[in-house]
Design a protein around this motif. Sequence first.
Motif, PDB file in Angstrom:
ATOM      1  N   LEU A 151       2.776  12.707  -0.817  1.00 55.01           N
ATOM      2  CA  LEU A 151       2.316  12.157   0.450  1.00 55.01           C
ATOM      3  C   LEU A 151       2.021  13.260   1.455  1.00 55.01           C
ATOM      4  O   LEU A 151       1.010  13.211   2.160  1.00 55.01           O
ATOM      5  CB  LEU A 151       3.369  11.197   1.017  1.00 55.01           C
ATOM      6  CG  LEU A 151       3.015  10.492   2.325  1.00 55.01           C
ATOM      7  CD1 LEU A 151       1.738   9.677   2.163  1.00 55.01           C
ATOM      8  CD2 LEU A 151       4.155   9.603   2.768  1.00 55.01           C
ATOM      9  N   LYS A 160      -1.752   7.981   8.931  1.00 51.98           N
ATOM     10  CA  LYS A 160      -2.268   7.841   7.565  1.00 51.98           C
ATOM     11  C   LYS A 160      -1.104   7.770   6.578  1.00 51.98           C
ATOM     12  O   LYS A 160      -1.148   6.992   5.605  1.00 51.98           O
ATOM     13  CB  LYS A 160      -3.174   9.017   7.222  1.00 51.98           C
ATOM     14  CG  LYS A 160      -4.379   9.191   8.142  1.00 51.98           C
ATOM     15  CD  LYS A 160      -5.334   8.030   8.061  1.00 51.98           C
ATOM     16  CE  LYS A 160      -6.558   8.277   8.938  1.00 51.98           C
ATOM     17  NZ  LYS A 160      -7.502   7.138   8.918  1.00 51.98           N
ATOM     18  N   ALA A 161      -0.063   8.558   6.817  1.00 47.88           N
ATOM     19  CA  ALA A 161       1.112   8.539   5.939  1.00 47.88           C
ATOM     20  C   ALA A 161       1.774   7.165   5.958  1.00 47.88           C
ATOM     21  O   ALA A 161       2.206   6.660   4.911  1.00 47.88           O
ATOM     22  CB  ALA A 161       2.101   9.618   6.366  1.00 47.88           C
ATOM     23  N   VAL A 165       4.192   6.230  -3.544  1.00 50.54           N
ATOM     24  CA  VAL A 165       3.854   7.645  -3.621  1.00 50.54           C
ATOM     25  C   VAL A 165       5.071   8.469  -3.224  1.00 50.54           C
ATOM     26  O   VAL A 165       5.836   8.096  -2.331  1.00 50.54           O
ATOM     27  CB  VAL A 165       2.644   7.966  -2.703  1.00 50.54           C
ATOM     28  CG1 VAL A 165       2.942   7.603  -1.271  1.00 50.54           C
ATOM     29  CG2 VAL A 165       2.232   9.423  -2.821  1.00 50.54           C
ATOM     30  N   LYS A 183      -1.271  14.628   0.600  1.00 55.29           N
ATOM     31  CA  LYS A 183      -2.359  13.680   0.825  1.00 55.29           C
ATOM     32  C   LYS A 183      -2.799  13.627   2.284  1.00 55.29           C
ATOM     33  O   LYS A 183      -3.967  13.344   2.578  1.00 55.29           O
ATOM     34  CB  LYS A 183      -1.945  12.279   0.384  1.00 55.29           C
ATOM     35  CG  LYS A 183      -2.006  12.035  -1.118  1.00 55.29           C
ATOM     36  CD  LYS A 183      -1.559  10.624  -1.435  1.00 55.29           C
ATOM     37  CE  LYS A 183      -1.667  10.313  -2.924  1.00 55.29           C
ATOM     38  NZ  LYS A 183      -3.074  10.257  -3.379  1.00 55.29           N
ATOM     39  N   VAL A 184      -1.866  13.871   3.206  1.00 49.93           N
ATOM     40  CA  VAL A 184      -2.219  13.762   4.627  1.00 49.93           C
ATOM     41  C   VAL A 184      -2.378  15.124   5.302  1.00 49.93           C
ATOM     42  O   VAL A 184      -2.401  15.215   6.529  1.00 49.93           O
ATOM     43  CB  VAL A 184      -1.189  12.902   5.393  1.00 49.93           C
ATOM     44  CG1 VAL A 184      -1.192  11.482   4.870  1.00 49.93           C
ATOM     45  CG2 VAL A 184       0.203  13.497   5.327  1.00 49.93           C
ATOM     46  N   LYS A 205       1.273   0.739   1.555  1.00 49.68           N
ATOM     47  CA  LYS A 205       0.393   0.155   0.550  1.00 49.68           C
ATOM     48  C   LYS A 205       0.603   0.706  -0.857  1.00 49.68           C
ATOM     49  O   LYS A 205       0.266   0.047  -1.833  1.00 49.68           O
ATOM     50  CB  LYS A 205      -1.067   0.392   0.954  1.00 49.68           C
ATOM     51  CG  LYS A 205      -1.449  -0.278   2.265  1.00 49.68           C
ATOM     52  CD  LYS A 205      -2.857   0.092   2.685  1.00 49.68           C
ATOM     53  CE  LYS A 205      -3.224  -0.529   4.027  1.00 49.68           C
ATOM     54  NZ  LYS A 205      -4.577  -0.116   4.475  1.00 49.68           N
ATOM     55  N   LYS A 206       1.159   1.931  -0.976  1.00 53.64           N
ATOM     56  CA  LYS A 206       1.226   2.561  -2.288  1.00 53.64           C
ATOM     57  C   LYS A 206       2.597   3.167  -2.550  1.00 53.64           C
ATOM     58  O   LYS A 206       3.309   3.545  -1.612  1.00 53.64           O
ATOM     59  CB  LYS A 206       0.147   3.649  -2.406  1.00 53.64           C
ATOM     60  CG  LYS A 206      -1.268   3.135  -2.242  1.00 53.64           C
ATOM     61  CD  LYS A 206      -2.279   4.264  -2.330  1.00 53.64           C
ATOM     62  CE  LYS A 206      -3.704   3.737  -2.157  1.00 53.64           C
ATOM     63  NZ  LYS A 206      -4.703   4.816  -2.232  1.00 53.64           N
ATOM     64  N   ASP A 230       0.334   4.337   6.477  1.00 58.45           N
ATOM     65  CA  ASP A 230      -0.518   3.435   5.698  1.00 58.45           C
ATOM     66  C   ASP A 230      -0.278   3.615   4.203  1.00 58.45           C
ATOM     67  O   ASP A 230      -0.187   2.642   3.455  1.00 58.45           O
ATOM     68  CB  ASP A 230      -1.993   3.693   6.014  1.00 58.45           C
ATOM     69  CG  ASP A 230      -2.379   3.218   7.409  1.00 58.45           C
ATOM     70  OD1 ASP A 230      -1.667   2.350   7.942  1.00 58.45           O
ATOM     71  OD2 ASP A 230      -3.377   3.719   7.947  1.00 58.45           O
ATOM     72  N   PHE A 231      -0.172   4.878   3.743  1.00 57.85           N
ATOM     73  CA  PHE A 231       0.101   5.147   2.331  1.00 57.85           C
ATOM     74  C   PHE A 231       1.450   4.564   1.914  1.00 57.85           C
ATOM     75  O   PHE A 231       1.583   3.947   0.860  1.00 57.85           O
ATOM     76  CB  PHE A 231       0.091   6.659   2.068  1.00 57.85           C
ATOM     77  CG  PHE A 231      -1.277   7.235   1.813  1.00 57.85           C
ATOM     78  CD1 PHE A 231      -2.025   6.832   0.716  1.00 57.85           C
ATOM     79  CD2 PHE A 231      -1.811   8.185   2.666  1.00 57.85           C
ATOM     80  CE1 PHE A 231      -3.285   7.356   0.472  1.00 57.85           C
ATOM     81  CE2 PHE A 231      -3.064   8.722   2.434  1.00 57.85           C
ATOM     82  CZ  PHE A 231      -3.810   8.309   1.338  1.00 57.85           C
ATOM     83  N   GLN A 267      -7.001  15.505   5.777  1.00 61.77           N
ATOM     84  CA  GLN A 267      -6.326  15.955   4.555  1.00 61.77           C
ATOM     85  C   GLN A 267      -6.452  17.453   4.330  1.00 61.77           C
ATOM     86  O   GLN A 267      -5.790  18.018   3.469  1.00 61.77           O
ATOM     87  CB  GLN A 267      -6.903  15.208   3.344  1.00 61.77           C
ATOM     88  CG  GLN A 267      -6.622  13.710   3.356  1.00 61.77           C
ATOM     89  CD  GLN A 267      -7.284  13.001   2.210  1.00 61.77           C
ATOM     90  OE1 GLN A 267      -8.482  13.145   1.981  1.00 61.77           O
ATOM     91  NE2 GLN A 267      -6.501  12.234   1.451  1.00 61.77           N
TER      92      GLN A 267
END
Length: 307
Positions: free
Chosen positions: A257, A242-243, A252, A260-261, A249-250, A245-246, A200
């Motif tokens: 985003l 990771k993006a 955003v 966040k990554v 699940k979320k 996964d976000f 991040q």
Amino acid sequence: MTQRKVEEFRYYEMPMGRYDLALLGKSWITTYRTGEQHFHNYYEIGYCYYGEGVVFLGDKSEPYKAGTISLIPSNFPHGVHSRGGSVCRWEWLYLDFAGFVERSYQSDVYNGMRILDQITQFPIMIESEDYPGLSGVVRAILEENRQQKMLNREAVCGYMFVLLQELMRLNQYMSGIDKKQSLHIEKIRPALVYIEEHYQEEIKIKSLAEVCSISEPHFRKLFRGCMNTSPLEYINTVRIQKACDFLHKKDVSVNDLAWKVGYTSVSTFERNFKKIVGESPKQWRLKSITDQEFVSYQTKVLKGWLE
């Protein structure tokens, strides 16, 4: 054959409450043609029932035949190619070892990390007849997914414990055969851990070299030799995973985003996302939401797969 260019990222969604996803059946009886090598977000185990050809592993290649098992860590480029256009039968397991180890070794975190570290060092190709113990547990997990008997999930978790031990022994044996390559991997391992923990943040190649206590030019050379990609490309791969996964699940925004990554520029984030995944973050999320294929853990979810 010419070396394959690595471009495709294939993202798999692990079924709720499970650490295994099996791709079974007639869909995987086919003529395999490797145009571009690809990589996954989970550990992949392939079992060849019949046919022959070549498995590409980065800039190397290994022949396969009936009884061959491929063991490939996440993020490692690879591809299967049938010999002479022949039909081959493979089946595939994708295993969330990180999640399984985290849950199973809560009271012994250090030992869990040591096991995970050992089994994800490098890809390995073996023959079933040479490793009957490992072959037997792989076949057992495939059959549990095929037959869907009572307490299936619990049975697979039990087999995964055995599989971890078999993979530990195999990796230690292989490390002894190729000590030079193993030492190279150990030299860059602090950088891999650093990327996972700090994706991040802004990551400079110079900083990665420093945590490994080697010069930047030497680090770049070792990293490419071990990982078959550059440090920057690897960082982007981790961030885009990771993006994904976000997004799955979320709820955003793309702007949030990107931050966040680890990206300071939304355009850079979107460009890298499309390069690795094959479509924009918005398109990928829309497909994930509307995709009705995933109705049970038996169903295959293929995002980015080129048939």
